[in-house]
Design a protein around this motif. Structure first.
Motif, short mmCIF file in Angstrom:
data_model
loop_
_atom_site.label_atom_id
_atom_site.label_comp_id
_atom_site.label_asym_id
_atom_site.label_seq_id
_atom_site.Cartn_x
_atom_site.Cartn_y
_atom_site.Cartn_z
N ALA A 292 12.13 -46.46 10.48
CA ALA A 292 12.37 -47.83 10.93
C ALA A 292 13.62 -47.90 11.80
CB ALA A 292 12.51 -48.77 9.73
N SER A 293 14.64 -47.11 11.47
CA SER A 293 15.87 -47.08 12.27
C SER A 293 15.58 -46.66 13.70
CB SER A 293 16.89 -46.13 11.64
OG SER A 293 17.27 -46.56 10.36
N ILE A 294 14.68 -45.70 13.86
CA ILE A 294 14.31 -45.23 15.20
C ILE A 294 13.54 -46.31 15.95
CG2 ILE A 294 12.86 -43.57 16.43
CD1 ILE A 294 13.61 -41.52 14.28
N GLN A 295 12.64 -46.98 15.24
CA GLN A 295 11.82 -48.00 15.88
C GLN A 295 12.65 -49.19 16.36
OE1 GLN A 295 8.42 -49.05 13.41
NE2 GLN A 295 8.24 -46.95 12.68
N MET A 296 13.75 -49.45 15.69
CA MET A 296 14.57 -50.62 16.05
C MET A 296 15.52 -50.36 17.22
SD MET A 296 15.54 -52.40 12.37
CE MET A 296 16.30 -50.92 11.69
N GLN A 297 15.66 -49.10 17.61
CA GLN A 297 16.56 -48.74 18.70
C GLN A 297 15.79 -48.62 20.02
OE1 GLN A 297 19.91 -48.13 18.63
NE2 GLN A 297 20.22 -48.31 16.43
N THR A 298 16.49 -48.86 21.12
CA THR A 298 15.94 -48.56 22.44
C THR A 298 16.46 -47.18 22.81
OG1 THR A 298 15.91 -50.88 23.10
CG2 THR A 298 15.78 -49.24 24.86
N ILE A 299 15.63 -46.18 22.61
CA ILE A 299 16.05 -44.78 22.79
C ILE A 299 15.58 -44.28 24.15
CG2 ILE A 299 15.84 -42.43 21.89
CD1 ILE A 299 15.39 -43.65 19.13
N ASN A 300 16.54 -43.88 24.98
CA ASN A 300 16.20 -43.35 26.30
C ASN A 300 15.62 -41.94 26.21
OD1 ASN A 300 19.15 -44.97 26.94
ND2 ASN A 300 17.30 -45.62 28.00
N LYS A 301 16.23 -41.12 25.36
CA LYS A 301 15.77 -39.73 25.22
C LYS A 301 15.91 -39.28 23.77
CE LYS A 301 17.19 -38.30 29.90
NZ LYS A 301 17.94 -39.50 30.31
N CYS A 302 14.91 -38.56 23.29
CA CYS A 302 15.04 -37.93 21.99
C CYS A 302 14.89 -36.42 22.17
CB CYS A 302 14.02 -38.46 20.98
SG CYS A 302 12.33 -37.86 21.18
N PHE A 303 15.67 -35.68 21.41
CA PHE A 303 15.67 -34.22 21.49
C PHE A 303 15.28 -33.66 20.12
CE2 PHE A 303 18.51 -35.68 24.77
CZ PHE A 303 18.24 -34.85 25.84
N LEU A 304 14.21 -32.89 20.09
CA LEU A 304 13.70 -32.35 18.84
C LEU A 304 13.49 -30.84 18.97
CD1 LEU A 304 10.97 -35.06 18.11
CD2 LEU A 304 13.26 -34.94 17.12
N GLU A 305 13.97 -30.10 17.98
CA GLU A 305 13.72 -28.66 17.95
C GLU A 305 12.30 -28.41 17.44
OE1 GLU A 305 16.51 -25.97 16.22
OE2 GLU A 305 18.21 -27.26 16.72
N ILE A 306 11.65 -27.45 18.07
CA ILE A 306 10.30 -27.07 17.66
C ILE A 306 10.33 -25.62 17.19
CG2 ILE A 306 7.91 -26.73 18.44
CD1 ILE A 306 8.42 -28.94 20.52
N ASP A 307 10.08 -25.42 15.91
CA ASP A 307 10.14 -24.08 15.33
C ASP A 307 8.77 -23.45 15.11
OD1 ASP A 307 12.97 -24.16 15.10
OD2 ASP A 307 12.79 -25.35 13.28
N SER A 308 7.78 -24.30 14.92
CA SER A 308 6.46 -23.77 14.58
C SER A 308 5.38 -24.56 15.28
CB SER A 308 6.26 -23.83 13.06
OG SER A 308 5.00 -23.35 12.69
N ILE A 309 4.39 -23.86 15.83
CA ILE A 309 3.28 -24.49 16.52
C ILE A 309 1.97 -24.01 15.90
CG2 ILE A 309 2.12 -24.83 18.74
CD1 ILE A 309 4.78 -24.19 20.09
N GLN A 310 1.17 -24.95 15.45
CA GLN A 310 -0.12 -24.62 14.84
C GLN A 310 -1.19 -24.52 15.94
OE1 GLN A 310 -0.63 -27.81 12.00
NE2 GLN A 310 0.51 -26.71 10.40
N ASP A 311 -2.41 -24.27 15.50
CA ASP A 311 -3.53 -24.22 16.45
C ASP A 311 -3.64 -25.55 17.19
OD1 ASP A 311 -4.09 -21.66 15.65
OD2 ASP A 311 -5.62 -22.27 14.18
N ASN A 312 -4.19 -25.50 18.38
CA ASN A 312 -4.35 -26.68 19.22
C ASN A 312 -3.01 -27.30 19.62
OD1 ASN A 312 -7.22 -26.53 19.01
ND2 ASN A 312 -7.09 -27.56 17.02
N ASP A 313 -1.95 -26.46 19.63
CA ASP A 313 -0.63 -26.89 20.10
C ASP A 313 -0.07 -28.08 19.33
OD1 ASP A 313 -0.48 -24.92 22.08
OD2 ASP A 313 -1.72 -26.11 23.42
N ILE A 314 -0.24 -28.05 18.02
CA ILE A 314 0.31 -29.08 17.15
C ILE A 314 1.65 -28.59 16.59
CG2 ILE A 314 0.00 -30.45 15.07
CD1 ILE A 314 -1.87 -31.22 17.33
N VAL A 315 2.70 -29.39 16.79
CA VAL A 315 4.02 -29.06 16.25
C VAL A 315 3.99 -29.26 14.74
CG1 VAL A 315 6.46 -29.71 16.20
CG2 VAL A 315 5.18 -29.71 18.36
#
Length: 276
Positions: free
Chosen positions: A171-194
């Motif tokens: 909910a905290s994320i939804q209430m903000q106007t976020i210009n950019k979010c940065f997320l680390e991706i460590d694992s990718i499943q089949d069909n390119d699902i994080v």
């Protein structure tokens, strides 16, 4: 002419940049340039060496040239680097590229992870930025390096990690106007699902990408894994940053027809193609 007396953080960043540009420089020279004692400079260099920015040798500071080494090392390269040292320099390079995408005045969400933490020193020159985080371990790090608005999401502290998760964090994320979010991706499943190692983290990733104007995924390795909890497809990110030799791994990304290579200077940035 000596630099004006900066605080310790700014001085250290200036030293790192100076060593990078010159290749190497003497402790005595740095002492004169910054108007501080050689003891202070040695403390600065010790800190920067631990962070992987440089190496120390016989009264000198030398640029850590491993930062410029391509991410894919094969037997033909005949390069010997310890896995730990390589991982650190690899992450610093990724962090620098990611931080370079932040603009003055941006409101950004920083997810959890070691690469995200290494972004912080590279944000010192950004003006009027606002940062939303859910990783409590990053908070003290930001307070040391940055003078900006910092917001901590609510939520429940997940067992075994430092991240705040759950409906309140989302909910905290939804209430903000976020210009950019940065997320680390460590694992990718089949069909390119994080994939994430916690179901609530998976939901947070999905929320952050959905409610940000621009979502950036940071990939240190392109390894597939059937384990973890599915979060979101790579296709939902606006940009992907990869510290890899694209020629070696492009088959893992090229099937994402919605992306195109923007640049290839050690780190490769994939931008989503606009269909309009």
């Amino acid at each position: 002419m000596p630099f004006q007396q900066p605080n310790s953080l700014k001085r250290r960043l200036q030293i790192a940049d100076l060593v990078r540009r010159l290749g190497e420089i003497k402790v005595e020279t740095l002492s004169k340039e910054f108007g501080v004692s050689t003891v202070t400079i040695r403390n600065d260099l010790s800190y920067l060496e631990k962070q992987g920015f440089l190496t120390r040798s016989f009264g000198k500071a030398r640029h850590n040239f491993a930062l410029s080494v391509p991410a894919i090392i094969t037997e033909q390269n005949n390069i010997e680097l310890s896995a730990k040292k390589f991982k650190i320099t690899d992450e610093i390079s990724l962090a620098s590229t990611a931080a370079g995408m932040v603009r003055d005045g941006d409101t950004i969400f920083l997810g959890a992870g070691s690469i995200i933490q290494k972004m912080i020193p590279f944000l010192t020159e950004k003006d009027n930025i606002s940062i939303l985080i859910n990783d409590v371990s990053v908070l003290s790090f930001i307070q040391v390096y940055l003078d900006c608005a910092v917001h901590l999401t609510g939520g429940t502290l997940a067992k075994g990690c430092h991240a705040l998760l759950g409906p309140l964090a989302e909910a905290s994320i939804q209430m903000q106007t976020i210009n950019k979010c940065f997320l680390e991706i460590d694992s990718i499943q089949d069909n390119d699902i994080v994939a994430c190692n916690h179901p609530a983290m998976a939901r947070l990733y999905s929320t952050a990408v959905s409610f940000s104007q621009n979502s950036i995924g940071i990939i240190s390795t392109l390894q597939s894994s059937p384990e973890g909890f599915p979060a979101i497809s790579l296709e939902n990110f606006d940009q992907l940053i990869i510290q890899q030799d694209v020629s070696k791994k492009e088959e893992n990304i090229s099937k994402l027809s919605g992306f195109a290579i923007n640049s290839n200077t050690g780190n490769t940035i994939f931008n989503k193609i606009s269909l309009t």
